[in-house]
Design a protein around this motif. Structure first.
Motif, PDB file in Angstrom:
ATOM      1  N   TYR A 203      47.097  29.053  37.653  1.00  0.00           N
ATOM      2  CA  TYR A 203      47.338  29.518  36.283  1.00  0.00           C
ATOM      3  C   TYR A 203      46.486  28.730  35.289  1.00  0.00           C
ATOM      4  CZ  TYR A 203      49.752  30.911  32.030  1.00  0.00           C
ATOM      5  OH  TYR A 203      50.031  31.412  30.792  1.00  0.00           O
ATOM      6  N   ILE A 244      40.287  40.894  41.655  1.00  0.00           N
ATOM      7  CA  ILE A 244      41.351  40.839  40.649  1.00  0.00           C
ATOM      8  C   ILE A 244      42.550  41.690  41.053  1.00  0.00           C
ATOM      9  CG2 ILE A 244      41.946  41.441  38.268  1.00  0.00           C
ATOM     10  CD1 ILE A 244      39.081  40.703  37.482  1.00  0.00           C
ATOM     11  N   GLU A 245      42.306  42.870  41.564  1.00  0.00           N
ATOM     12  CA  GLU A 245      43.407  43.763  41.940  1.00  0.00           C
ATOM     13  C   GLU A 245      44.240  43.171  43.073  1.00  0.00           C
ATOM     14  OE1 GLU A 245      44.439  46.395  40.294  1.00  0.00           O
ATOM     15  OE2 GLU A 245      42.874  45.802  38.874  1.00  0.00           O
ATOM     16  N   ILE A 247      44.630  39.977  43.692  1.00  0.00           N
ATOM     17  CA  ILE A 247      45.397  38.873  43.102  1.00  0.00           C
ATOM     18  C   ILE A 247      46.670  39.411  42.455  1.00  0.00           C
ATOM     19  CG2 ILE A 247      45.416  37.113  41.280  1.00  0.00           C
ATOM     20  CD1 ILE A 247      42.358  36.817  41.798  1.00  0.00           C
ATOM     21  N   LYS A 248      46.515  40.479  41.687  1.00  0.00           N
ATOM     22  CA  LYS A 248      47.670  41.086  41.019  1.00  0.00           C
ATOM     23  C   LYS A 248      48.660  41.654  42.031  1.00  0.00           C
ATOM     24  CE  LYS A 248      45.322  42.209  36.676  1.00  0.00           C
ATOM     25  NZ  LYS A 248      44.898  43.297  35.758  1.00  0.00           N
ATOM     26  N   HIS A 249      48.128  42.219  43.105  1.00  0.00           N
ATOM     27  CA  HIS A 249      48.993  42.782  44.156  1.00  0.00           C
ATOM     28  C   HIS A 249      49.819  41.679  44.832  1.00  0.00           C
ATOM     29  CE1 HIS A 249      50.353  45.245  47.491  1.00  0.00           C
ATOM     30  NE2 HIS A 249      49.843  44.351  48.332  1.00  0.00           N
ATOM     31  N   ALA A 251      50.617  38.858  43.589  1.00  0.00           N
ATOM     32  CA  ALA A 251      51.568  38.308  42.609  1.00  0.00           C
ATOM     33  C   ALA A 251      52.870  39.097  42.568  1.00  0.00           C
ATOM     34  CB  ALA A 251      50.936  38.275  41.225  1.00  0.00           C
ATOM     35  N   GLN A 252      52.843  40.317  43.109  1.00  0.00           N
ATOM     36  CA  GLN A 252      54.049  41.153  43.152  1.00  0.00           C
ATOM     37  C   GLN A 252      54.773  41.040  44.499  1.00  0.00           C
ATOM     38  OE1 GLN A 252      55.231  42.921  40.566  1.00  0.00           O
ATOM     39  NE2 GLN A 252      53.524  42.316  39.239  1.00  0.00           N
ATOM     40  N   ARG A 268      52.637  36.353  37.584  1.00  0.00           N
ATOM     41  CA  ARG A 268      52.398  37.736  37.133  1.00  0.00           C
ATOM     42  C   ARG A 268      51.298  37.835  36.080  1.00  0.00           C
ATOM     43  NH1 ARG A 268      57.400  40.029  39.020  1.00  0.00           N
ATOM     44  NH2 ARG A 268      57.239  39.499  41.227  1.00  0.00           N
ATOM     45  N   LYS A 269      50.874  36.689  35.572  1.00  0.00           N
ATOM     46  CA  LYS A 269      49.778  36.676  34.587  1.00  0.00           C
ATOM     47  C   LYS A 269      48.424  36.354  35.229  1.00  0.00           C
ATOM     48  CE  LYS A 269      52.817  35.201  30.812  1.00  0.00           C
ATOM     49  NZ  LYS A 269      53.150  34.105  29.867  1.00  0.00           N
ATOM     50  N   THR A 272      43.948  34.158  35.298  1.00  0.00           N
ATOM     51  CA  THR A 272      43.804  33.785  33.893  1.00  0.00           C
ATOM     52  C   THR A 272      42.360  33.474  33.514  1.00  0.00           C
ATOM     53  OG1 THR A 272      44.313  31.499  34.508  1.00  0.00           O
ATOM     54  CG2 THR A 272      46.139  32.865  33.718  1.00  0.00           C
TER      55      THR A 272
END
Length: 296
Positions: A203, A244-245, A247-249, A251-252, A268-269, A272
């Motif tokens: 983060y 990036i996608e 990473i976001k996946h 995070a869920q 979830r952020k 950064t």
């Protein structure tokens, strides 16, 4: 007689403690009882200032009667009244004094609890002091061998650090939490703490520190075999790929959803920072020729 009037009770008690010479113990006992009754009546009447003062005197009375347990209980009550009055400095001092009195009678758990209660009251107004109280509460329990009881304190202190955006304090605290959990054979809590530390470093956009943290934690057998390790590994791989996608996946994922709320919000952020630049750096490192003289 003082009757049921708390003001008269206080006056009578003050007179007893001031004039007592020949009947010292009996007078202090009577005075302390009057202070206690007055404190409770003032509290019920929501006269928190007078209640606080009466609890302080009742606590002092119990100290004079060599009863640190009862003195500590009254000091905690004084801290509660100070909280109602939003007198935060007194919340600190009364909570610390209550803790000291509990230690005096050999009760580390209530001593830690007294500090934790004070810390919770201070989180919004004096967060730095709250962290210190949480830290001291943890120390009391760990020195007494009660590491299992520290977990919520570590979580609370970490949450305050994150709220203050002191991430470089929050991550090491999670690593310390992991060590405490390890000593208690609480493997799940241990692995969650290590994953949390890695997320905090990510983060702050410090991939290198996150990777170093992952490598260090992976030397620990319990973490190496865990779902949290796999999650961290996948997350770092996604960073190194600049994906990036992904990473976001991640995070869920359930591994992250089962962490503490303050850590989930950070995850979830993610990302950064500019992960595409990280991908470029990784590619350049891989393209460098092998130095045969480098044995590392």
């Amino acid at each position: 007689m003082a009757g049921s009037d708390p003001h008269k009770m206080i006056a009578q008690a003050d007179n007893l403690t001031t004039l007592s010479i020949t009947r010292w113990t009996a007078d202090w006992s009577s005075a302390t009882s009057l202070y206690e009754q007055a404190a409770n009546r003032f509290r019920v009447a929501k006269d928190y200032e007078r209640s606080k003062a009466a609890y302080e005197k009742a606590s002092k009375g119990q100290e004079m009667l060599a009863s640190p347990w009862d003195a500590a209980k009254h000091m905690e009550s004084a801290a509660n009244m100070a909280k109602e009055l939003r007198n935060w400095r007194e919340v600190v001092s009364f909570s610390r004094r209550a803790s000291e009195l509990y230690i005096e009678c050999g009760r580390p758990q209530p001593a830690s609890d007294a500090l934790a209660k004070g810390a919770r009251a201070l989180e919004e107004t004096m967060p730095e002091e709250a962290i210190q109280l949480y830290t001291d509460a943890i120390t009391i329990l760990e020195e007494d061998g009660g590491g299992q009881m520290t977990f919520d304190l570590y979580r609370s202190a970490t949450a305050v650090y994150i709220k203050l955006e002191k991430y470089l304090d929050a991550a090491p605290l999670q690593l310390k939490f992991g060590l405490a959990a390890s000593k208690c054979n609480a493997t799940n809590s241990q692995c969650k703490a290590y994953l949390s530390a890695i997320i905090i470093y990510l983060y702050t956009n410090d991939y290198k520190q996150a990777e170093m943290c992952y490598n260090d934690c992976s030397q620990i057998d319990a973490f190496c075999k865990s779902d949290q390790n796999r999650c961290a590994s996948n997350l770092l791989a996604a960073y190194s790929d600049g994906d990036i996608e992904e990473i976001k996946h991640i995070a869920q994922s359930s591994s992250i959803s089962n962490l503490d709320h303050s850590i989930i919000r950070l995850a979830r952020k993610l990302p950064t920072g500019d992960v595409s630049a990280l991908k470029g750096n990784t590619a350049r490192q891989e393209d460098q020729p092998l130095d045969e003289n480098d044995l590392t």
